[in-house]
Design an enzyme around this catalytic site. Sequence first.
Site, PDB file in Angstrom:
ATOM      1  N   ASN A   3       0.845  -1.196   0.000  1.00  0.00           N
ATOM      2  CA  ASN A   3       0.000   0.000   0.000  1.00  0.00           C
ATOM      3  C   ASN A   3       0.882   1.247   0.000  1.00  0.00           C
ATOM      4  OD1 ASN A   3      -2.308   1.645   0.327  1.00  0.00           O
ATOM      5  ND2 ASN A   3      -2.177   1.548   2.559  1.00  0.00           N
ATOM      6  N   SER A  14       4.978   6.883   2.464  1.00  0.00           N
ATOM      7  CA  SER A  14       5.447   5.542   2.834  1.00  0.00           C
ATOM      8  C   SER A  14       4.867   4.499   1.891  1.00  0.00           C
ATOM      9  CB  SER A  14       5.000   5.171   4.254  1.00  0.00           C
ATOM     10  OG  SER A  14       5.383   6.155   5.189  1.00  0.00           O
ATOM     11  N   ASP A  35      -2.730   0.631   8.169  1.00  0.00           N
ATOM     12  CA  ASP A  35      -1.430   1.210   7.797  1.00  0.00           C
ATOM     13  C   ASP A  35      -0.340   0.852   8.809  1.00  0.00           C
ATOM     14  OD1 ASP A  35      -2.556   2.407   5.511  1.00  0.00           O
ATOM     15  OD2 ASP A  35      -3.262   4.104   6.693  1.00  0.00           O
TER      16      ASP A  35
HETATM   17  C1  GAR Z   1      -2.546   8.745  -2.555  1.00  0.00           C
HETATM   18  O1  GAR Z   1      -1.912   9.817  -1.943  1.00  0.00           O
HETATM   19  C2  GAR Z   1      -2.555   7.541  -1.640  1.00  0.00           C
HETATM   20  O2  GAR Z   1      -1.420   7.416  -0.876  1.00  0.00           O
HETATM   21  C3  GAR Z   1      -3.727   7.849  -0.762  1.00  0.00           C
HETATM   22  O3  GAR Z   1      -4.698   8.301  -1.661  1.00  0.00           O
HETATM   23  C4  GAR Z   1      -4.041   9.008  -2.720  1.00  0.00           C
HETATM   24  C5  GAR Z   1      -4.575   8.500  -4.022  1.00  0.00           C
HETATM   25  O4  GAR Z   1      -4.269   9.367  -5.060  1.00  0.00           O
HETATM   26  N1  GAR Z   1      -4.117   6.695  -0.035  1.00  0.00           N
HETATM   27  C6  GAR Z   1      -4.454   6.730   1.256  1.00  0.00           C
HETATM   28  O5  GAR Z   1      -4.561   7.757   1.894  1.00  0.00           O
HETATM   29  C7  GAR Z   1      -4.737   5.377   1.864  1.00  0.00           C
HETATM   30  N2  GAR Z   1      -4.800   5.473   3.282  1.00  0.00           N
HETATM   31  P1  GAR Z   1      -4.440   8.929  -6.583  1.00  0.00           P
HETATM   32  O6  GAR Z   1      -5.788   8.231  -6.706  1.00  0.00           O
HETATM   33  O7  GAR Z   1      -4.381  10.192  -7.361  1.00  0.00           O
HETATM   34  O8  GAR Z   1      -3.290   8.003  -6.898  1.00  0.00           O
END
Ligand code: GAR
Length: 202
Positions: free
Chosen positions: A108, A137, A146
């Site tokens: 993840n 991370s 997480d």
């Molecule tokens: C990313 O920053 C990812 O790390 C986060 O959502 C965003 C997705 O962006 N995920 C989390 O927060 C999971 N806990 P994207 O759809 O533009 O790639």
Amino acid sequence: MRVLTVAVLISGAGSNLRALLEAASAPDYPARIIAIGADREAAGFEHAEAFGIPTFLVPFREFESREAWGRELGVQLAAWQPDLVVLSGMMRLLPADLVAQWAPRIINTHPAYLPEFPGAHGVRDAIAAGVTQTGASVIVVDHGVDSGPILAQERVPVLPGDDESALHERIKPVERRLLIDVVRRIADGEIDLAVAAAEASK
Ligand code: GAR
């Protein structure tokens, strides 16, 4: 060259997915994305279409429980037999059975320097806490939120005047770089996920 096959799960815009698709289209990149799934009609499916990658949709809201949703997601994933599952902005907690089905071959990306600011609002929580640095991370998914073994992480400064969106946009390029690098290192055998998971459980 042995190529690692990867299924990616998304919920949103899929900008990190897009970066991984671009990296994986280089002939010397040792991984290929073979399928992209989502828990909703994610905007990021457009990237799948652009790259000609098959998609599958398992709409969370159409199942009576998280477990039932997870079972169907597991069936869909298994049909592709990927070597690795990447959660790239998948904003649902996976049920324990699904995690157990794929562990430790499931990773993840998270927009914070774990174990700081886990959960769905890692960027917002960092701003609310008033910290001067946060980060990005890439972890192995385990049964917690997480909380799995950290495979790579990097600090990102919080600048005066940052709001959630500005900070997130500064974190995402770091996340992308880490994700692309971690997938490469898993494919190359530099990262052994079983070893990483075993080390963490000691
Ligand atoms: C990313 O920053 C990812 O790390 C986060 O959502 C965003 C997705 O962006 N995920 C989390 O927060 C999971 N806990 P994207 O759809 O533009 O790639």
